[in-house]
Design a protein around this motif. Structure first.
Motif, short mmCIF file in Angstrom:
data_model
loop_
_atom_site.label_atom_id
_atom_site.label_comp_id
_atom_site.label_asym_id
_atom_site.label_seq_id
_atom_site.Cartn_x
_atom_site.Cartn_y
_atom_site.Cartn_z
N SER A 43 3.88 29.78 34.84
CA SER A 43 3.05 30.65 34.02
C SER A 43 3.26 30.25 32.58
O SER A 43 4.14 29.45 32.26
N VAL A 44 2.46 30.81 31.69
CA VAL A 44 2.64 30.52 30.27
C VAL A 44 4.05 30.90 29.83
O VAL A 44 4.67 30.21 29.01
N ALA A 45 4.59 31.97 30.41
CA ALA A 45 5.90 32.46 30.00
C ALA A 45 7.04 31.55 30.44
O ALA A 45 8.03 31.41 29.71
N ASN A 46 6.92 30.94 31.64
CA ASN A 46 8.07 30.19 32.15
C ASN A 46 7.85 28.69 32.26
O ASN A 46 8.74 27.97 32.74
N ALA A 47 6.71 28.18 31.84
CA ALA A 47 6.39 26.76 32.04
C ALA A 47 7.42 25.84 31.39
O ALA A 47 7.77 24.80 31.94
N CYS A 48 7.90 26.20 30.21
CA CYS A 48 8.78 25.31 29.46
C CYS A 48 10.27 25.52 29.73
O CYS A 48 11.12 25.05 28.96
N GLN A 49 10.59 26.21 30.81
CA GLN A 49 12.00 26.40 31.13
C GLN A 49 12.64 25.05 31.48
O GLN A 49 11.96 24.10 31.88
N ALA A 50 13.96 24.99 31.32
CA ALA A 50 14.67 23.71 31.42
C ALA A 50 14.47 23.01 32.75
O ALA A 50 14.38 21.78 32.81
N ALA A 51 14.37 23.76 33.85
CA ALA A 51 14.25 23.14 35.17
C ALA A 51 13.00 22.29 35.30
O ALA A 51 12.96 21.33 36.09
#
Length: 317
Positions: free
Chosen positions: A116-124
């Motif tokens: 999602s827009v909120a979690n797309a750029c998380q490290a994983a």
């Protein structure tokens, strides 16, 4: 002026058609903007990106200096059918005014659950590049003071990247499919014809800057043939001071005949190791390892009234 106009038409023809090995304007898992700089909001590289992936895509970007050293990076999400304006003067952070380099944009791989827009750029999601992603980009150098916008070529992928997208270093990007892939050694190299148009007065009137970008170090002095528009040839040297991105002025080439104001420089990038070659730390030699190479010229002349970009035509490797 008429003679130059005809030469410009011929040069444009050299960069078009099915024989052109460069790939631009396609959707792949990432792109390279090979020449990036800003001196503030009034003179900056601007990049526009499009996402045709049927999902949210995390786009990890990295800015490298001219020797391919990591400088800064970031990430932004692209939703399906999304466009994103990336203005380098706004995204770079402090202290990078006047610092030339290049940008790599790469789509990360999203594990479950869907991004999602909120979690797309998380490290994983930065662990590896996504081979199925479909992003594309275009770029310009915008100078609002001079009221000039110059086209900056974007090199399409697919990109081959080793390691994590959020911690890319000098050896991370190993191949860019949209550039010319060369193998090491004199028998396997393409020959580039890099256009120039000058007037004999450095930094005044008609000027040319030639951009050379590669994934392997090309640093050193190169002996080449230089031609004018009367088919006359002179063997000269030009020096590339940086490992993977250089921006040089053919008008300053020592030994250039005064009559050589309109023509091209013929360069076979891995034909021979320069005597003064010194690889940058961590980057492989273009001459020993091969790599991806891309060249173009930016011509600024009163006859144009604006900067013009001409791709470096090349023979097949």
């Amino acid at each position: 002026m008429k003679k130059f106009a005809m030469a410009a038409v011929a040069a444009a023809a050299m960069t078009a058609g099915v024989a052109q090995a460069y790939t631009q304007g396609t959707f792949t898992n990432g792109v390279v903007v090979p020449n990036v700089i800003h001196t503030g909001a009034t003179n900056t590289t601007a990049v526009g990106l499009i996402n045709q992936t049927a999902a949210v895509v995390p786009v990890f970007w990295t800015f490298f200096d001219q020797d391919s050293n990591h400088v800064t990076d970031g990430c932004f999400p692209l939703t399906p059918k999304d466009t994103h304006a990336f203005v380098w003067s706004a995204a770079s952070g402090v202290g990078l005014e006047g610092k030339r380099g290049y940008l790599v944009f790469a789509a990360g791989t999203v594990a479950a659950p869907p991004a999602s827009v909120a979690n797309a750029c998380q490290a994983a999601n930065s662990a590896a590049i996504d081979p199925a992603a479909l992003i594309a980009a275009s770029a310009f150098q915008v100078d609002t003071t001079a009221k000039d916008v110059a086209y900056t070529p974007v090199i399409d992928g697919p990109l081959t990247i080793a390691g994590d997208l959020s911690t890319m270093g000098p050896t991370s990007l190993t191949n860019v499919a949209g550039a010319v892939t060369v193998a090491a050694g004199p028998l396997a190299t393409p020959t580039f014809s890099m256009r120039y148009y000058v007037d004999g007065v450095v930094d005044s009137g008609a000027n040319t800057r030639v951009v050379v970008w590669s994934t392997g170090s090309h640093k050193g002095t190169h002996t080449v043939n230089m031609y004018n528009d009367a088919q006359e040839r002179k063997s000269v040297n030009f020096k590339l001071d940086h490992a993977e991105l250089d921006w040089f002025d053919p008008e300053t080439i020592v030994g250039r005949p005064a009559a050589f104001v309109d023509g091209f420089i013929e360069w076979a990038p891995v034909a021979a190791l320069p005597a003064d070659y010194s690889p940058a730390a961590g980057t492989g030699s273009l001459f020993n390892d091969g790599g991806s190479v891309f060249t173009y010229s930016v011509i600024d002349a009163p006859i144009f009234g604006a900067s013009q970009t001409i791709l470096g035509a090349h023979t097949a490797p």
